[in-house]
Design an enzyme around this catalytic site. Structure first.
Site, PDB file in Angstrom:
ATOM      1  CB  CYS A  97     -18.139   6.269  12.396  1.00 20.65           C
ATOM      2  SG  CYS A  97     -19.415   5.809  11.540  1.00 20.65           S
ATOM      3  CG  HIS A 175     -20.723   9.141  15.101  1.00 20.84           C
ATOM      4  ND1 HIS A 175     -19.961   9.686  14.477  1.00 20.84           N
ATOM      5  CD2 HIS A 175     -21.497   8.442  14.123  1.00 20.84           C
ATOM      6  CE1 HIS A 175     -19.915   9.449  13.486  1.00 20.84           C
ATOM      7  NE2 HIS A 175     -20.867   8.495  13.100  1.00 20.84           N
ATOM      8  CD  GLU A 177     -18.356  12.182  16.625  1.00 21.43           C
ATOM      9  OE1 GLU A 177     -18.597  12.174  15.531  1.00 21.43           O
ATOM     10  OE2 GLU A 177     -18.253  11.111  17.538  1.00 21.43           O
TER      11      GLU A 177
END
Length: 236
Positions: A97, A175, A177
């Site tokens: 990002c 994202h 993660e």
């Protein structure tokens, strides 16, 4: 193997990406650029580590814009220098990002406002599903990358380039993660108001994140493995 993780704020951590890197034998060293008490005044002084000596660098997301000098002007130059030197040295970078936007900017690309924000779970069109799957991936962004010269676009949708590779590095707009805890932290630090302005129900968003956790972990594992094996050029 040593991995440097650049956490731009106190909420965003490497989550499932960090978990998989550790499973692959990486020792993670995390640095936080903006401390909790400066979250709403992020123009802090910060000395970034040197790129030399790391086997991998991960640059995570942030709630600010790369080009917002009032927010990040005091430290973004240091991060761009870190990512530029890493590229010069051949140190692989995974940009997530804001981190992808910083990587693009450091190597001669740019960042601009997206035609519309993306908040929630989004499918992407991918040229290489063995590296970047179609998702769905969690998104929360208002800007988009213009990849640097020579970069290869790997995935996209009608809003922006969703993944690009350059040298031994990979930038992703989404994202991988993400965890429910991170989304909860974002909501508690201004995200609830952002959702309200965009017609997104924060309770539904959080519930969806909770239900998607197993899929998100699997997708993150797949992405990290592909990145290490086929982009960074190392096998975890």
């Amino acid at each position: 193997m040593r991995a440097l993780v650049v956490q731009h704020d106190h909420v965003t951590d490497p989550g499932s990406v960090g978990d998989r890197l550790m499973e692959c034998g990486y020792d993670l060293t995390a640095v936080t650029v903006v401390p909790k008490d400066r979250y709403h005044a992020p123009d802090v002084a910060f000395d970034f580590p040197d790129a030399d000596g790391w086997d991998l660098i991960v640059s995570l997301g942030a709630p600010w814009s790369v080009y917002d000098e009032t927010a990040v002007g005091s430290w973004i130059g240091g991060e761009l220098a870190l990512l530029r030197k890493a590229h010069h040295l051949g140190v692989p970078v995974l940009g997530v990002c804001f981190g992808a936007q910083a990587l693009a900017t450091a190597l001669g690309g740019s960042v601009e406002a997206a035609p519309r924000p993306e908040i929630g779970w989004v499918e992407v069109d991918t040229d290489d599903p063995s590296l970047v799957g179609s998702g769905p991936w969690f998104q929360w962004h208002y800007d988009r990358c213009v990849p640097p010269p020579g970069a290869v676009s790997v995935a996209r949708n009608d809003v922006c380039v969703q993944a690009f590779r350059t040298g031994r590095s990979l930038g992703v707009q989404f994202h991988p993660e993400i965890t429910t805890g991170t989304v909860r932290g974002w909501l508690e630090n201004g995200g609830t108001e952002q959702c309200a302005r965009r017609g997104v129900d924060p309770g539904e968003l959080l519930a969806r994140c909770r239900s998607m956790e197993p899929t998100a972990r699997t997708n993150a594992r797949h992405l990290v493995d592909g990145f290490l094996d086929r982009v960074a050029g190392v096998v975890g």
